[in-house]
Design a protein around this motif. Structure first.
Motif, mmCIF file in Angstrom:
data_model
loop_
_atom_site.group_PDB
_atom_site.id
_atom_site.type_symbol
_atom_site.label_atom_id
_atom_site.label_comp_id
_atom_site.label_asym_id
_atom_site.label_seq_id
_atom_site.Cartn_x
_atom_site.Cartn_y
_atom_site.Cartn_z
ATOM 1 N N PRO A 1 -12.381 0.816 -3.217
ATOM 2 C CA PRO A 1 -13.762 1.208 -2.858
ATOM 3 C C PRO A 1 -14.294 0.417 -1.663
ATOM 4 N N ALA A 2 -14.046 -0.900 -1.655
ATOM 5 C CA ALA A 2 -14.543 -1.713 -0.538
ATOM 6 C C ALA A 2 -13.854 -1.313 0.764
ATOM 7 N N LEU A 3 -12.563 -1.061 0.699
ATOM 8 C CA LEU A 3 -11.844 -0.647 1.901
ATOM 9 C C LEU A 3 -12.284 0.733 2.369
ATOM 10 N N GLU A 4 -12.687 1.610 1.382
ATOM 11 C CA GLU A 4 -13.163 2.936 1.737
ATOM 12 C C GLU A 4 -14.473 2.844 2.515
ATOM 13 N N ARG A 5 -15.380 1.976 2.041
ATOM 14 C CA ARG A 5 -16.639 1.811 2.761
ATOM 15 C C ARG A 5 -16.392 1.231 4.161
ATOM 16 N N TYR A 6 -15.488 0.262 4.221
ATOM 17 C CA TYR A 6 -15.176 -0.338 5.531
ATOM 18 C C TYR A 6 -14.561 0.695 6.481
ATOM 19 N N SER A 7 -13.711 1.589 5.927
ATOM 20 C CA SER A 7 -13.084 2.626 6.740
ATOM 21 C C SER A 7 -14.112 3.617 7.253
ATOM 22 N N ASN A 8 -15.096 3.942 6.422
ATOM 23 C CA ASN A 8 -16.133 4.880 6.862
ATOM 24 C C ASN A 8 -16.954 4.295 8.008
ATOM 25 N N ARG A 9 -17.207 2.985 7.978
ATOM 26 C CA ARG A 9 -17.958 2.379 9.072
ATOM 27 C C ARG A 9 -17.139 2.361 10.374
ATOM 28 N N LEU A 10 -15.816 2.229 10.263
ATOM 29 C CA LEU A 10 -14.955 2.141 11.450
ATOM 30 C C LEU A 10 -14.478 3.500 11.947
ATOM 31 N N GLY A 11 -14.708 4.553 11.172
ATOM 32 C CA GLY A 11 -14.275 5.874 11.620
ATOM 33 C C GLY A 11 -12.939 6.294 11.065
ATOM 34 N N GLY A 12 -12.427 5.603 10.088
ATOM 35 C CA GLY A 12 -11.177 5.990 9.456
ATOM 36 C C GLY A 12 -10.034 5.048 9.758
ATOM 37 N N ILE A 13 -9.489 4.394 8.717
ATOM 38 C CA ILE A 13 -8.340 3.516 8.874
ATOM 39 C C ILE A 13 -7.435 3.656 7.660
ATOM 40 N N SER A 14 -6.198 3.274 7.826
ATOM 41 C CA SER A 14 -5.256 3.133 6.719
ATOM 42 C C SER A 14 -4.885 1.661 6.608
ATOM 43 N N VAL A 15 -4.865 1.145 5.360
ATOM 44 C CA VAL A 15 -4.609 -0.275 5.142
ATOM 45 C C VAL A 15 -3.359 -0.408 4.271
ATOM 46 N N SER A 16 -2.421 -1.208 4.745
ATOM 47 C CA SER A 16 -1.173 -1.444 4.015
ATOM 48 C C SER A 16 -1.070 -2.921 3.689
ATOM 49 N N TRP A 17 -0.315 -3.196 2.612
ATOM 50 C CA TRP A 17 -0.126 -4.572 2.128
ATOM 51 C C TRP A 17 1.377 -4.847 2.108
ATOM 52 N N PHE A 18 1.810 -5.894 2.805
ATOM 53 C CA PHE A 18 3.223 -6.254 2.863
ATOM 54 C C PHE A 18 3.391 -7.660 2.321
ATOM 55 N N GLU A 19 4.359 -7.802 1.382
ATOM 56 C CA GLU A 19 4.707 -9.127 0.865
ATOM 57 C C GLU A 19 6.143 -9.436 1.263
ATOM 58 N N PRO A 20 6.393 -10.654 1.738
ATOM 59 C CA PRO A 20 7.756 -10.986 2.168
ATOM 60 C C PRO A 20 8.714 -11.104 0.999
ATOM 61 N N THR A 21 9.920 -10.595 1.193
ATOM 62 C CA THR A 21 10.999 -10.732 0.216
ATOM 63 C C THR A 21 12.148 -11.473 0.872
ATOM 64 N N ASP A 22 13.256 -11.589 0.136
ATOM 65 C CA ASP A 22 14.404 -12.315 0.694
ATOM 66 C C ASP A 22 14.989 -11.599 1.905
ATOM 67 N N GLN A 23 15.049 -10.289 1.852
ATOM 68 C CA GLN A 23 15.685 -9.525 2.921
ATOM 69 C C GLN A 23 14.688 -8.858 3.859
ATOM 70 N N SER A 24 13.566 -8.377 3.306
ATOM 71 C CA SER A 24 12.646 -7.591 4.136
ATOM 72 C C SER A 24 11.227 -7.778 3.625
ATOM 73 N N TRP A 25 10.510 -6.670 3.496
ATOM 74 C CA TRP A 25 9.134 -6.672 3.035
ATOM 75 C C TRP A 25 8.982 -5.645 1.914
ATOM 76 N N SER A 26 8.116 -5.971 0.972
ATOM 77 C CA SER A 26 7.710 -4.983 -0.023
ATOM 78 C C SER A 26 6.362 -4.424 0.407
ATOM 79 N N GLU A 27 6.227 -3.128 0.342
ATOM 80 C CA GLU A 27 5.051 -2.462 0.900
ATOM 81 C C GLU A 27 4.210 -1.859 -0.226
ATOM 82 N N ARG A 28 2.871 -1.931 -0.008
ATOM 83 C CA ARG A 28 1.923 -1.307 -0.940
ATOM 84 C C ARG A 28 0.771 -0.754 -0.113
ATOM 85 N N LEU A 29 0.421 0.504 -0.334
ATOM 86 C CA LEU A 29 -0.635 1.155 0.415
ATOM 87 C C LEU A 29 -1.959 0.928 -0.287
#
Length: 451
Positions: free
Chosen positions: A66-94
């Motif tokens: 919800p907070a990211l949705e309000r922030y996106s509406n103020r900016l005109g639309g954004i997509s936010v992704s979350w990456f956590e480092p792993t041993d080989q690469s990154w784990s992704e969460r939208l």
């Protein structure tokens, strides 16, 4: 090539180059500024989310959407992704997804190095098929020990770069066209000025050809043409004075020309000039001082090469007119060239010189095969021919005294990089007041000559 075309070819490339240089410089500067602005915006948005992540994550229910949705509406639309480092690469969460905006790609090794160092990162993806491009900002989230815990990536659509580049291209095209038009105007203005001043000079010269001599010319804007106009006025003045003197002489003198005038006219119209080159050897001919009637210079071409004879026959009778002396000198020249070409048949050189004694004489044979020239020169003290071969790249020969020939040879050896014509002209100025006779420069600087 016309004068207008010359000015166009000289000025238009200058203005075109100036416009092109300014256009390229302006394009790259403004493009870099736009890139920098997009980078700061995307990194700022990602940094604000990463900085307030603890507050966003502490929302009721633990859902940051919800907070990211309000922030996106103020900016005109954004997509936010979350990456956590792993041993080989990154784990992704939208965390927040917009249907029109794809999720951010995983950080590249270069971006990962920046993020592991605790710095912000940015990536710009141009989408030629889409109506806008993607601006992606990455911000690291670290724990209390400064170790990278996660990365927030923010993706947003941006068309400002395309719009700014299109507007910039239009401005630069207008600038380029304006500079070309200015160049055309400048070239046309200079052409009109030059043609107007040249027209005045041409008109004055044409009037002089019909006997109407100008006394003054209007001073123009081009200094070189003013100098040319001054020279033209000097020539017109001399021509007018000579024309006046000629008319006076015509009415005061006898209608038939005298011996001196006939001799001068004979030399001008009937004398055979020495060519600039005989085979592989270049020649430069000059007369120093007052022309001696007994001086002669001529050449003869045969199947085996060329014969050159230059010298001065000995005067035999004081009763001969100047024209007769000139004709006798030419007869001696043709006779000696015939003797040289008929060797070994025909009269010997002592017999020929006894029949036609000479004060100075040099006969040179230039083989058609390209070998070095040979010949002989008359010893003035003993009156016998001496063998002669060129010892320098430039040899000075002629009917001048031995002292003058030595001076000329020393001068030519001193300035080897100058042309033969320039050397001959300078020697005329240096020795013309002291010596009189003929001067021939043998230029042997030719790769076709062989020993």
């Amino acid at each position: 090539m016309s004068l207008r075309l010359r000015y166009y070819l000289a000025i238009l490339p200058l203005f075109a180059g100036l416009g092109l240089a300014n256009s390229l410089l302006g394009y790259y500067v403004e493009r870099n500024e736009i890139h920098w602005g997009l980078q700061e915006r995307s990194q700022g948005v990602a940094a604000s989310i990463a900085g307030f992540w603890e507050v966003i994550a502490a929302q009721p229910g633990g859902d940051p959407a919800p907070a990211l949705e309000r922030y996106s509406n103020r900016l005109g639309g954004i997509s936010v992704s979350w990456f956590e480092p792993t041993d080989q690469s990154w784990s992704e969460r939208l965390l927040r997804h917009d249907d029109s905006i794809p999720a951010a790609p995983m950080p590249t090794p270069e971006l990962s190095a920046e993020l592991n160092a605790g710095r912000l990162a940015w990536r710009f993806v141009e989408s030629a098929q889409a109506p806008s491009d993607l601006s992606i900002g990455y911000a690291p989230i670290t724990d209390a020990d400064g170790k990278l815990r996660a990365v927030v990536a923010v993706t947003e659509r941006d068309s400002s770069l395309r719009e700014a580049i299109a507007a910039l291209q239009r401005r630069l095209s207008v600038l380029m066209l304006a500079l070309l038009l200015i160049g055309v105007g400048a070239a046309e203005l200079i052409t009109r000025i030059a043609r107007r001043e040249l027209g005045a000079l041409t008109s004055a010269a044409r009037e002089a050809a019909y006997g109407r001599y100008a006394q003054a010319l209007r001073e123009g804007r081009i200094r070189e043409l003013n100098d040319l106009g001054g020279t033209l006025l000097t020539m017109i003045s001399l021509l007018a004075d000579e024309s006046h003197q000629t008319r006076r002489r015509f009415f005061r003198s006898e209608p038939l020309p005298d011996d001196t005038e006939l001799a001068a006219s004979y030399r001008v119209h009937l004398e055979r000039p020495l060519p600039d080159a005989l085979g592989p050897v270049r020649l430069s001919f000059r007369r120093l001082g007052t022309a001696e009637p007994e001086d002669f210079c001529g050449w003869l071409q045969t199947a085996t090469g060329w014969y050159l004879a230059v010298g001065r026959c000995r005067r035999t009778a004081d009763s001969m007119t100047q024209l007769e002396r000139i004709v006798r000198g030419e007869a001696v020249r043709d006779y000696l060239l015939g003797v040289a070409a008929s060797r070994p048949e025909g009269p010997t050189w002592p017999q020929a010189l006894k029949l036609f004694p000479c004060e100075a004489l040099q006969v040179v044979f230039i083989p058609a095969s390209g070998k070095s020239p040979t010949g002989w020169i008359l010893d003035p003290e003993r009156g016998v021919p001496m063998p002669w071969t060129p010892s320098e790249e430039r040899e000075i020969i002629g009917s001048l005294p031995a002292e003058a020939l030595q001076i000329g040879q020393a001068y030519a050896d001193q300035f080897r990089n100058r042309s033969a014509n320039q050397i001959a002209a300078e020697l005329c100025g240096l020795m013309g007041a002291r010596f009189q006779g003929q001067l021939v420069i043998f230029d042997l600087k030719n790769d076709k000559l062989t020993a």
